[in-house]
Design a protein around this motif. Structure first.
Motif: not given
Length: 241
Positions: A2-7, A27-34, A47-52
């Motif tokens: 995929s094309e890169p997009i902002r988190l 900014e509160g540290g609640w989001v993980t990428v992989d 294509d990374q996995r993004v989770e709250l």
């Protein structure tokens, strides 16, 4: 790929929240990428996995105040050896009175350093993002008592301790009245308002001593405690200087 997009854009799509709420989550540290926390909304992903994380809340970050044990040889806030560069999750010390908060990178950005400490001294340094704390320690610095532990060499002059307690003139300075007492055979305790490291060095010299190690251990009612050089902790919001 995929094309890169902002988190932040990905979080909006993931949670159906607003752009601002997405930024607050990140900014509160609640989001993980992989599986790794990422705190920059502008971080680019593909294509990374993004989770709250559980219990995530899109809330503004409260201004924090940090107390640290600045090692000797470090500047308070400038240069290649600025004390704030030692701040990190690995150097944090928690105590039972500490606020329950996670360590965030944003806590270390744009810190004000009132009541700086000379590079050759060690001990308690306050770094804050709280406007009220910075204002109090800046505007009322001359009225807040500081306490130092000073290792000395030499033999004190006759009546030297009494002179130190009365306040003496040395190197052209009228030095402040202090509460000075022996902690051990080679260690003095200084407690005074509007006192600086250079004052202590001159006072010791005038009394026949040489200040070898100068450590600030208290500002007002806030003590450094058991922090080791380079360690830090968050100041509880109820604690006042």
């Amino acid at each position: 790929m995929s094309e890169p997009i902002r988190l932040a854009k990905t979080v909006v799509a993931l949670t159906q929240c607003s752009r601002r709420e997405a930024e607050l989550y990140i900014e509160g540290g609640w989001v993980t990428v992989d599986g790794q926390v990422v705190e920059e909304p502008q971080h680019m992903i593909t294509d990374q996995r993004v989770e709250l994380l559980p219990d995530a809340k899109p809330e503004p970050i409260e201004p924090v105040t940090i107390v640290m044990h600045k090692p000797a040889g470090y500047d308070s806030d400038e240069g290649d050896k600025a004390a704030w560069k030692l701040l990190g999750a690995e150097s944090r010390v928690t105590e039972h009175t500490d606020p329950a908060m996670r360590t965030l990178r944003r806590h270390f950005a744009r810190l004000s350093v009132p009541m700086r400490l000379a590079a050759n001294a060690s001990g308690l340094l306050v770094l804050t993002r709280d406007f009220q704390v910075n204002k109090k320690l800046s505007d009322e610095a001359s009225r807040i008592e500081q306490e130092y532990s000073v290792e000395v060499s030499g033999t004190i002059a006759e009546g030297g301790l009494e002179q130190l307690n009365r306040g003496i003139t040395a190197n052209g300075w009228k030095l402040p009245t202090c509460k000075v007492s022996w902690q051990s055979e080679q260690r003095l305790r200084f407690a005074a308002k509007d006192i600086r490291v250079a004052h202590i060095e001159s006072m010791c010299e005038a009394a026949g001593l040489q200040a070898i190690v100068i450590k600030r251990i208290r500002i007002g009612s806030v003590a450094m405690g058991k922090l080791q050089p380079g360690q830090w902790r968050y100041l509880p919001p109820f604690k006042r200087f």
